[in-house]
Write a protein that holds these residues in place. Structure first.
Motif, PDB file in Angstrom:
ATOM      1  N   GLN A 344     -10.792 -26.442 -19.091  1.00 39.22           N
ATOM      2  CA  GLN A 344     -11.844 -25.445 -19.236  1.00 39.22           C
ATOM      3  C   GLN A 344     -11.407 -24.290 -20.136  1.00 39.22           C
ATOM      4  N   ALA A 345     -10.141 -23.859 -20.018  1.00 43.98           N
ATOM      5  CA  ALA A 345      -9.660 -22.711 -20.781  1.00 43.98           C
ATOM      6  C   ALA A 345      -9.260 -23.096 -22.197  1.00 43.98           C
ATOM      7  N   ALA A 346      -8.539 -24.198 -22.344  1.00 43.24           N
ATOM      8  CA  ALA A 346      -7.998 -24.565 -23.656  1.00 43.24           C
ATOM      9  C   ALA A 346      -9.023 -25.252 -24.546  1.00 43.24           C
ATOM     10  N   TYR A 347      -9.944 -26.007 -23.949  1.00 44.87           N
ATOM     11  CA  TYR A 347     -10.918 -26.768 -24.740  1.00 44.87           C
ATOM     12  C   TYR A 347     -12.354 -26.354 -24.442  1.00 44.87           C
ATOM     13  N   LEU A 348     -12.533 -25.286 -23.656  1.00 48.20           N
ATOM     14  CA  LEU A 348     -13.855 -24.744 -23.326  1.00 48.20           C
ATOM     15  C   LEU A 348     -14.787 -25.797 -22.741  1.00 48.20           C
ATOM     16  N   ASN A 349     -14.232 -26.663 -21.895  1.00 42.25           N
ATOM     17  CA  ASN A 349     -15.058 -27.630 -21.171  1.00 42.25           C
ATOM     18  C   ASN A 349     -15.864 -26.930 -20.083  1.00 42.25           C
ATOM     19  N   THR A 350     -17.026 -27.470 -19.772  1.00 45.39           N
ATOM     20  CA  THR A 350     -17.737 -27.048 -18.574  1.00 45.39           C
ATOM     21  C   THR A 350     -16.998 -27.603 -17.357  1.00 45.39           C
ATOM     22  N   PRO A 351     -17.279 -27.076 -16.161  1.00 42.71           N
ATOM     23  CA  PRO A 351     -16.613 -27.638 -14.980  1.00 42.71           C
ATOM     24  C   PRO A 351     -16.793 -29.145 -14.843  1.00 42.71           C
ATOM     25  N   SER A 404      -2.155 -30.075 -28.226  1.00 39.00           N
ATOM     26  CA  SER A 404      -2.533 -28.999 -29.145  1.00 39.00           C
ATOM     27  C   SER A 404      -4.045 -28.797 -29.080  1.00 39.00           C
ATOM     28  N   GLN A 405      -4.521 -27.803 -29.840  1.00 36.49           N
ATOM     29  CA  GLN A 405      -5.958 -27.535 -29.868  1.00 36.49           C
ATOM     30  C   GLN A 405      -6.730 -28.739 -30.407  1.00 36.49           C
ATOM     31  N   SER A 406      -6.080 -29.528 -31.283  1.00 37.89           N
ATOM     32  CA  SER A 406      -6.740 -30.689 -31.889  1.00 37.89           C
ATOM     33  C   SER A 406      -6.261 -32.003 -31.284  1.00 37.89           C
ATOM     34  N   ALA A 407      -5.719 -31.970 -30.069  1.00 39.03           N
ATOM     35  CA  ALA A 407      -5.202 -33.187 -29.436  1.00 39.03           C
ATOM     36  C   ALA A 407      -6.297 -34.237 -29.311  1.00 39.03           C
ATOM     37  N   PHE A 500     -12.006 -15.630 -14.757  1.00 38.80           N
ATOM     38  CA  PHE A 500     -12.670 -15.381 -16.028  1.00 38.80           C
ATOM     39  C   PHE A 500     -12.898 -16.657 -16.844  1.00 38.80           C
ATOM     40  N   ILE A 501     -12.228 -17.754 -16.504  1.00 36.10           N
ATOM     41  CA  ILE A 501     -12.277 -18.966 -17.325  1.00 36.10           C
ATOM     42  C   ILE A 501     -13.703 -19.456 -17.591  1.00 36.10           C
ATOM     43  N   PRO A 502     -14.611 -19.564 -16.588  1.00 35.75           N
ATOM     44  CA  PRO A 502     -15.965 -20.051 -16.892  1.00 35.75           C
ATOM     45  C   PRO A 502     -16.729 -19.177 -17.892  1.00 35.75           C
ATOM     46  N   LEU A 503     -16.328 -17.904 -18.059  1.00 36.80           N
ATOM     47  CA  LEU A 503     -17.032 -16.995 -18.959  1.00 36.80           C
ATOM     48  C   LEU A 503     -16.622 -17.189 -20.420  1.00 36.80           C
ATOM     49  N   LEU A 504     -15.519 -17.901 -20.655  1.00 41.88           N
ATOM     50  CA  LEU A 504     -15.022 -18.070 -22.024  1.00 41.88           C
ATOM     51  C   LEU A 504     -16.010 -18.822 -22.902  1.00 41.88           C
ATOM     52  N   ILE A 505     -16.795 -19.715 -22.312  1.00 39.82           N
ATOM     53  CA  ILE A 505     -17.678 -20.583 -23.101  1.00 39.82           C
ATOM     54  C   ILE A 505     -18.737 -19.776 -23.843  1.00 39.82           C
ATOM     55  N   ASN A 506     -19.316 -18.773 -23.180  1.00 40.24           N
ATOM     56  CA  ASN A 506     -20.448 -18.030 -23.768  1.00 40.24           C
ATOM     57  C   ASN A 506     -20.116 -16.582 -24.117  1.00 40.24           C
ATOM     58  N   ILE A 507     -18.858 -16.196 -24.086  1.00 40.49           N
ATOM     59  CA  ILE A 507     -18.526 -14.797 -24.323  1.00 40.49           C
ATOM     60  C   ILE A 507     -18.756 -14.424 -25.789  1.00 40.49           C
ATOM     61  N   ASP A 508     -19.236 -13.217 -26.016  1.00 32.99           N
ATOM     62  CA  ASP A 508     -19.587 -12.758 -27.370  1.00 32.99           C
ATOM     63  C   ASP A 508     -18.476 -11.856 -27.914  1.00 32.99           C
ATOM     64  N   VAL A 520      -3.261 -17.704 -25.153  1.00 36.30           N
ATOM     65  CA  VAL A 520      -2.552 -17.112 -24.011  1.00 36.30           C
ATOM     66  C   VAL A 520      -2.717 -17.995 -22.777  1.00 36.30           C
ATOM     67  N   TYR A 521      -3.956 -18.457 -22.541  1.00 30.75           N
ATOM     68  CA  TYR A 521      -4.183 -19.381 -21.427  1.00 30.75           C
ATOM     69  C   TYR A 521      -3.340 -20.640 -21.590  1.00 30.75           C
ATOM     70  N   ARG A 522      -3.339 -21.202 -22.796  1.00 30.35           N
ATOM     71  CA  ARG A 522      -2.620 -22.440 -23.043  1.00 30.35           C
ATOM     72  C   ARG A 522      -1.123 -22.268 -22.747  1.00 30.35           C
ATOM     73  N   TYR A 523      -0.541 -21.208 -23.290  1.00 31.71           N
ATOM     74  CA  TYR A 523       0.890 -20.994 -23.105  1.00 31.71           C
ATOM     75  C   TYR A 523       1.226 -20.744 -21.637  1.00 31.71           C
ATOM     76  N   SER A 524       0.388 -19.976 -20.937  1.00 34.18           N
ATOM     77  CA  SER A 524       0.645 -19.661 -19.525  1.00 34.18           C
ATOM     78  C   SER A 524       0.649 -20.932 -18.677  1.00 34.18           C
ATOM     79  N   MET A 525      -0.249 -21.849 -18.990  1.00 31.57           N
ATOM     80  CA  MET A 525      -0.280 -23.099 -18.223  1.00 31.57           C
ATOM     81  C   MET A 525       0.819 -24.047 -18.671  1.00 31.57           C
TER      82      MET A 525
END
Length: 571
Positions: A344-351, A404-407, A500-508, A520-525
């Protein structure tokens, strides 16, 4: 009928399912080795008993249903909790307790169920487990505020803890060690099936209908399991009156364990999420819990019916298997919790997309749980499989950090498959070394219950440590980005990062800032995955101390399966 069989029949006590101690009861055997502390001798499995009856198969189906209930209920809420918290106007703290209260209840009550079932018999605690779980599901589904919902989750945990531990204990009662690998493999099917379906069903219900069905769907499934138990599960009774059984219960030990475990595990759950590790709110109950558990350990050495029998821990294989189970729970449940969040955080997937993304892991553990059990059934060895499983688990966990982001989809799936091979196999076969090493046949159920408790306790400790690691790493990395806009201001406190993770998809926000936050999310995990790979490596080295024990035991314990329809009076 030969003379040996006549002798066996004439000394059989139908009411207890045991053979009274007599030097001539088992010709050619050693009476001293066969006795347990009650003066009874476990019945050896004869040819007639090897042919399983319809009642046995329906009883085993009840165990499969119980396993499915526990596995799906343990994973179904994680995806839906943000929606539930929003609808019930809950706080972050209440959302935390809605998730963790279930695990805490399970961890605390499992050893209690094990001890009580050894004295009162399995059936009474099993009925209580079903009733508590059903009550909790109704309270959860009917909740109009977060307080009531948390209460429902506590009751569900109290019931689920019993269903989880008793299904494996009863399996140890009704099957011999020689035939058990096959049944352990079959038990892995509903376990993995529930793990797979839990997040998906939770996502579907919360997104397209109502989250309340998460509670309501438990009722028909639990009802089926309860009916199967009531109609078909017939276990040999313990030949004592109910009053005598109550007197044998270690009431003081149970009280000390409950208080000590509650004080010890609660701060482990909230440390880093609610309060810092250095806070007195964390340290005071933690230290009190440790002190009471030490008193409990001293007291248990003098109890007639201890919650944790010392004789089980005297075996090196049993002790190291328990430690391996603890580490297995630490790694497995932490990955199950953080992997959907990573997608959800790294690839902005929905739940729901995140739940689908982890299907390779869940789907792999099913066949390999079965395959490993079949392999043990054929080769009669388990040690090499245990060690190989830890290698797959450690390697798979480490490979997650290469995403990676393009995995590609292939990379995401294949690394999960490697991990699933390892952890699925461990679920099936870690029962075998501890059951093969117990000093008495009747200890197999107790040892199994303790093993399950250690696995769940490892899960609780693992989630607590992962939460602390994630919060600290996230806070230090996010601070490097400088002042955040108002839309992301809450991220300055690392404890809000998961919420905050679910909010990443639509945040402006500007794309560059969003990419930096995602990194930051990716590295922390990734730090969590590196740590878990190290824990899995430790599991490998611990398992080197596990010895290969014989799996050829064919004795059944006192609380074995009894087909009432085929029971005839013995003269």
């Amino acid at each position: 009928m030969d003379s040996t069989r006549k002798l066996t029949v004439t000394t059989l006590d139908v009411s207890t399912g045991t053979m009274k101690s007599s030097p001539s009861a088992l010709p050619g055997g050693d009476p001293e080795k066969e006795h347990n502390d009650t003066g009874d001798i476990p019945i050896r499995q004869g040819e007639a008993q090897k042919k399983k009856t319809f009642g046995f198969h329906m009883s085993f189906l009840a165990l499969l249903v119980m396993c499915f209930i526990v596995s799906i209920d343990g994973t179904i809420l994680a995806i839906a909790i943000p929606v539930i918290t929003h609808e019930l106007h809950g706080t972050t703290l209440e959302a935390f307790w809605a998730s963790i209260s279930f695990v805490l209840a399970v961890v605390i009550v499992q050893p209690i169920y094990t001890s009580v079932s050894n004295v009162l018999g399995r059936v009474i605690p099993l009925y209580a487990s079903f009733l508590l779980f059903i009550l909790g599901s109704i309270v959860f589904a009917s909740a109009r505020n977060m307080g009531v919902l948390i209460t429902g989750r506590v009751f569900q945990g109290l019931g689920s803890g019993g269903l989880d531990v008793l299904n494996e204990i009863i399996l140890a009662d009704i099957t011999t060690l020689k035939e058990r690998p096959l049944y352990l493999g079959l038990l892995a099917v509903p376990m993995a099936g529930g793990t797979i379906l839990g997040p998906i069903v939770g996502g579907l219900l919360s997104q397209y209908t109502t989250w309340r069905w998460i509670g309501w769907i438990n009722l028909p499934v639990s009802g089926i399991g309860f009916l199967l138990v009531a109609l078909f599960l017939r276990l040999k009774t313990i030949d004592r009156s109910f009053r005598q059984k109550l007197r044998r219960l270690d009431w003081s030990g149970l009280l000390l364990f409950t208080i000590g475990c509650t004080l010890f595990t609660s701060p482990l759950a909230w440390a880093g999420a609610m309060f810092p590790w250095s806070s007195w709110r964390t340290l005071l109950p933690l230290c009190l819990g440790v002190a009471i558990l030490f008193i409990f350990g001293w007291y248990e050495s003098r109890s007639k019916e201890p919650v944790f029998p010392y004789r089980i821990f005297k075996s090196r294989t049993a002790s190291t298997t328990l430690l391996a189970s603890f580490l297995h729970g630490w790694v497995t449940f932490s990955i199950i919790f953080y992997l959907p969040l990573f997608f959800q955080a790294a690839y902005l997937n929905t739940p729901l997309q995140a739940a689908v993304s982890i299907l390779p892991l869940c789907a792999t553990s099913v066949p390999f749980g079965i395959i490993s059990a079949v392999v043990v059934e054929v080769v009669r060895k388990y040690r090499v499989l245990v060690l190989a499983s830890w290698v797959f688990t450690a390697v798979g966990t480490g490979l997650f950090t290469l995403w990676s982001q393009s995995a590609s989809l292939a990379a995401k799936a294949s690394f999960q498959i490697i991990f699933g091979i390892g952890t699925g196999t461990l679920f099936s076969i870690l029962n075998l070394p501890i059951q093969a090493s117990v000093p008495r046949i009747d200890d197999m159920g107790t040892a199994t219950g303790i093993l399950v408790s250690f696995r769940l306790f490892g899960a609780l400790v693992g989630l607590a440590v992962c939460s602390t690691v994630f919060n600290n790493v996230f806070a230090s990395r996010i601070s490097l980005l400088g002042a955040l806009p108002d839309a992301m201001a809450m991220l300055s406190d690392g404890r809000n990062a998961i919420e905050f993770i679910p909010l990443l998809i639509n945040i402006d926000v500007v794309p560059e800032l969003l990419e930096s936050v995602i990194e930051v999310y990716r590295y922390s995990m990734f730090v969590i995955f590196w740590m878990l790979a190290g824990i899995a490596t430790a599991g490998f080295f611990v398992s080197l101390l596990i010895q290969e024990k014989s799996l050829e035991k064919e004795e059944l314990g006192r609380q074995q399966f009894e087909d009432r329809a085929s029971t005839t009076p013995c003269s």
